[in-house]
Design an enzyme around this catalytic site. Structure first.
Site, PDB file in Angstrom:
ATOM      1  CG  HIS A 105      -2.032   1.045   1.344  1.00  0.00           C
ATOM      2  ND1 HIS A 105      -2.884   1.255   0.344  1.00  0.00           N
ATOM      3  CD2 HIS A 105      -2.059   2.294   2.104  1.00  0.00           C
ATOM      4  CE1 HIS A 105      -3.504   2.512   0.498  1.00  0.00           C
ATOM      5  NE2 HIS A 105      -3.035   2.844   1.551  1.00  0.00           N
TER       6      HIS A 105
ATOM      7  CG  HIS B 171      -4.110   6.478   2.838  1.00  0.00           C
ATOM      8  ND1 HIS B 171      -4.714   5.154   2.851  1.00  0.00           N
ATOM      9  CD2 HIS B 171      -4.464   7.131   3.808  1.00  0.00           C
ATOM     10  CE1 HIS B 171      -5.403   4.998   3.944  1.00  0.00           C
ATOM     11  NE2 HIS B 171      -5.269   6.363   4.509  1.00  0.00           N
TER      12      HIS B 171
ATOM     13  CB  CYS C 226      -2.788   3.397  -3.128  1.00  0.00           C
ATOM     14  SG  CYS C 226      -2.008   1.605  -3.005  1.00  0.00           S
TER      15      CYS C 226
END
Length: 163
Positions: A23, A35, A113
Site C-alpha cells: 500500500h 492515501h 494507491c
C-alpha cells in the site's frame, strides 16, 4: 538490531508492506499521510484488503502514518527520483490536501494507491507492482502455454505412433 527508520519529510512516498501487496501513501508532515483508500483498505485487514481489487471507488484520506501502517512494516521509498524530478513540496502537499475526502475512481491496474502517490510526487501516474505483476503473469502464462503446447505435441505424437 535494526537501525531506526529515518523520519519522513513532507512529499516522501511511503511504501507499506501489507500481506500479498504494498500500500502507498504520501507523507504530508506532523505524522500524517494522505492515501487512496478503497473500502477494504485498513491496517490489519490482511487478506481481506485484497477485496479492494473488486471495488471501483476509493476515498482520499488523511490519517496518521502509524494508524495507516498499523503493525505492517513501512519505508520511505522515493524510488523514481532518479527518473523524474519531484514536484515542489508545497505543490505536492497542496494538491494532496485538496483531494482529502473526495471519492475517486479506483482501478487496481490503472488508478490505484501507487498511481495516486506517484502522480502527486512526480506528476506521473505509474504503478510498478502492477507492471511487475503483469510481467509475472505474462511470463507464467507464456511458460504455461509452452508447456501445454509440448504436452499437446507429445500426446499427438503418441497417438500417431499407436495408429
Amino acid at each position: 538490531m535494526l537501525a531506526p527508520q529515518p523520519e519522513p519529510k513532507p512529499g516522501d512516498l511511503i511504501e507499506i508492506f501489507r500481506p500479498i501487496y504494498k500500500h502507498w501513501a504520501i507523507y504530508v508532515g506532523d505524522g500524517y499521510v494522505i492515501h487512496l483508500a478503497p473500502p477494504s483498505e485498513f491496517a490489519g485487514a490482511g487478506a481481506a484488503s485484497i477485496m479492494s481489487a473488486l471495488t471501483d471507488k476509493a476515498i482520499v484520506k488523511k490519517e496518521l502514518l502509524c494508524v495507516v501502517a498499523g503493525r505492517d512494516k513501512y519505508q520511505i521509498n522515493n524510488k523514481h527520483d532518479d527518473k523524474y524530478t519531484p514536484l515542489p513540496v508545497n505543490k505536492i502537499i497542496q494538491q494532496a490536501e485538496s483531494l482529502v475526502g473526495q471519492e475517486v475512481l479506483y482501478r487496481l491496474t490503472s488508478e490505484n494507491c501507487e498511481h495516486f502517490v506517484n502522480n502527486l510526487r512526480y506528476g506521473v501516474a505509474r504503478s510498478d507492482q502492477v507492471r511487475d505483476a503483469l510481467k509475472t503473469i505474462g511470463i507464467t502464462g507464456a511458460v504455461g502455454f509452452a508447456a501445454l503446447g509440448i504436452v499437446g505435441a507429445m500426446l499427438s505424437k503418441t497417438k500417431n505412433q499407436k495408429q
